[in-house]
Design an enzyme around this catalytic site. Structure first.
Site, PDB file in Angstrom:
ATOM      1  N   GLU A  54      39.238  71.201  40.183  1.00 27.89           N
ATOM      2  CA  GLU A  54      38.112  72.060  39.404  1.00 27.89           C
ATOM      3  C   GLU A  54      36.973  72.131  40.252  1.00 27.89           C
ATOM      4  OE1 GLU A  54      39.228  71.528  34.918  1.00 27.89           O
ATOM      5  OE2 GLU A  54      37.661  69.906  35.433  1.00 27.89           O
ATOM      6  N   SER A 108      37.304  77.833  34.636  1.00 27.94           N
ATOM      7  CA  SER A 108      37.407  79.348  34.045  1.00 27.94           C
ATOM      8  C   SER A 108      38.974  80.105  34.030  1.00 27.94           C
ATOM      9  CB  SER A 108      36.691  80.384  34.724  1.00 27.94           C
ATOM     10  OG  SER A 108      35.226  79.778  34.589  1.00 27.94           O
ATOM     11  N   HIS A 154      35.934  63.966  35.442  1.00 27.07           N
ATOM     12  CA  HIS A 154      35.575  65.096  35.248  1.00 27.07           C
ATOM     13  C   HIS A 154      34.161  65.487  35.786  1.00 27.07           C
ATOM     14  CE1 HIS A 154      34.201  68.943  33.410  1.00 27.07           C
ATOM     15  NE2 HIS A 154      35.494  69.244  33.170  1.00 27.07           N
ATOM     16  N   ASN A 203      40.791  70.802  27.295  1.00 27.16           N
ATOM     17  CA  ASN A 203      39.652  70.100  27.198  1.00 27.16           C
ATOM     18  C   ASN A 203      38.597  70.614  26.259  1.00 27.16           C
ATOM     19  OD1 ASN A 203      37.436  68.375  27.689  1.00 27.16           O
ATOM     20  ND2 ASN A 203      37.272  68.934  29.926  1.00 27.16           N
ATOM     21  N   TRP A 204      38.342  69.968  25.102  1.00 27.88           N
ATOM     22  CA  TRP A 204      37.750  70.494  24.350  1.00 27.88           C
ATOM     23  C   TRP A 204      36.020  70.278  24.372  1.00 27.88           C
ATOM     24  CZ3 TRP A 204      40.663  69.741  18.899  1.00 27.88           C
ATOM     25  CH2 TRP A 204      41.987  70.869  19.073  1.00 27.88           C
ATOM     26  N   LYS A 205      36.101  69.374  25.205  1.00 28.94           N
ATOM     27  CA  LYS A 205      34.669  68.946  25.499  1.00 28.94           C
ATOM     28  C   LYS A 205      33.717  68.383  24.476  1.00 28.94           C
ATOM     29  CE  LYS A 205      34.493  71.254  29.943  1.00 28.94           C
ATOM     30  NZ  LYS A 205      34.021  72.316  30.804  1.00 28.94           N
ATOM     31  N   GLU A 248      31.543  66.816  34.944  1.00 28.08           N
ATOM     32  CA  GLU A 248      30.378  66.873  34.016  1.00 28.08           C
ATOM     33  C   GLU A 248      29.952  65.449  34.035  1.00 28.08           C
ATOM     34  OE1 GLU A 248      32.105  68.933  30.658  1.00 28.08           O
ATOM     35  OE2 GLU A 248      31.435  70.856  32.040  1.00 28.08           O
ATOM     36  N   GLY A 287      36.918  76.160  28.081  1.00 30.45           N
ATOM     37  CA  GLY A 287      36.187  77.342  27.389  1.00 30.45           C
ATOM     38  C   GLY A 287      37.280  77.872  26.519  1.00 30.45           C
ATOM     39  N   GLY A 329      33.151  76.703  33.656  1.00 31.80           N
ATOM     40  CA  GLY A 329      32.282  77.299  32.570  1.00 31.80           C
ATOM     41  C   GLY A 329      31.559  78.496  33.153  1.00 31.80           C
TER      42      GLY A 329
HETATM   43  P1  PGA Z   1      36.419  75.928  31.946  1.00 33.19           P
HETATM   44  O1  PGA Z   1      36.168  74.267  32.021  1.00 33.19           O
HETATM   45  O2  PGA Z   1      37.854  76.307  31.977  1.00 33.19           O
HETATM   46  O3  PGA Z   1      35.604  76.162  30.589  1.00 33.19           O
HETATM   47  O4  PGA Z   1      35.769  76.540  33.058  1.00 33.19           O
HETATM   48  C1  PGA Z   1      37.430  73.474  32.667  1.00 33.19           C
HETATM   49  C2  PGA Z   1      37.131  72.036  32.566  1.00 33.19           C
HETATM   50  O5  PGA Z   1      35.860  71.688  32.853  1.00 33.19           O
HETATM   51  O6  PGA Z   1      37.952  71.523  32.558  1.00 33.19           O
END
Ligand code: PGA
Length: 252
Positions: free
Chosen positions: A167, A212, A95, A9-11, A97, A234, A173
């Site tokens: 998640e 993470s 997600h 997931n490159w966000k 976010e 990340g 993150g």
């Molecule tokens: P992260 O994000 O690996 O940076 O913790 C995972 C995600 O939000 O899908």
């Protein structure tokens, strides 16, 4: 037999040249792997270019979101049909976010999910609890409510061939990771809840861990019986890290 799935997931990271370079490096560094599905999810504006980069490879393409309705007048949104037309195979939905910053709720997530399935996209439905909920011992209730909220609207049969990503919000993150045992416990609860809703199909359901995950902790997490892959934020911005996680999933 569940084939592991590792999704990057490159966000909202990178410019076009970065996306091109990263996608090409992922293709090169994962080319020799077998026994693991992998996909990358760039921002919308980079999908077309990344589609070309992964075209002749085993690396799949995913989007990070889709609209809750078909093609039409909805400024700023992207319809599932448009994604399918570009060769997108997966779409991340719900997600944390988006739940947090864009106020997404189960009703809208279920509509997006239906749109995705109707266009042949495979939804990756994200669920997870906050730190407060975990500390209050409410992880299963929170995750259960997120899942049933979507399932109640879709109907159990409407889940189709979707994927679930567990998640924990406190691990996204932050560098904090759920321990392998914590992840396994929640994944097993999710599978049990899904078994109540979709029956035997729950044993074929892939449940990814996200939060993470990186090369250094992937093996321990992926060794767990109900952890069927990862949704990587990340660490997916480094082709070395992402390829190492894919390799760990292929071995697991
Ligand atoms: P992260 O994000 O690996 O940076 O913790 C995972 C995600 O939000 O899908």
């Amino acid at each position: 037999m569940r084939i592991p799935l590792v999704v990057g997931n490159w966000k909202m990271h990178g410019r076009l040249a970065d996306a091109k370079a990263l996608a090409s490096a992922v293709v090169g560094q994962t080319a020799a792997l077998s026994g693991v599905e992998r996909a990358v999810c760039p921002p919308f504006v980079h999908l077309s270019t990344v589609a070309d980069c992964v075209a002749d490879s085993d690396v799949g393409l995913g989007a990070q979101h889709c609209a809750d309705g078909p093609i039409g007048a909805h400024t700023g949104e992207v319809a599932a049909e448009m994604l399918a037309d570009l060769g997108v195979g997966y779409v991340i939905l719900g997600h944390s976010e988006r739940r947090q910053y864009d106020n997404e709720r189960e009703s809208g997530i279920a509509k997006r999910y239906e749109q995705a399935l109707s266009q042949g996209l495979r939804p990756i439905l994200c669920v997870g609890e906050s730190l407060e909920a975990r500390e209050a011992g409410q992880t299963d209730q929170v995750v259960g409510a997120q899942l049933t909220g979507v399932l109640d609207r879709l109907g159990d049969a409407g889940f189709g061939d979707g994927v679930i990503a567990y998640e924990p919000i406190w691990a996204i993150g932050t560098g904090l990771t759920a321990s392998a045992e914590q992840a396994q416990a929640v994944h097993a609860s999710i599978r049990a809840l899904m078994a109540e809703r979709v029956g035997d199909a729950a044993s074929d359901l892939r449940i990814l861990y996200g939060g993470s995950m990186k090369a250094a902790n992937a093996e321990a997490l992926l060794d767990q019986p109900d952890v069927d892959g990862g949704l990587i934020g990340g660490a997916s911005l480094s082709a070395d890290e992402f390829a190492a996680i894919c390799a760990a999933a292929a071995r697991g």
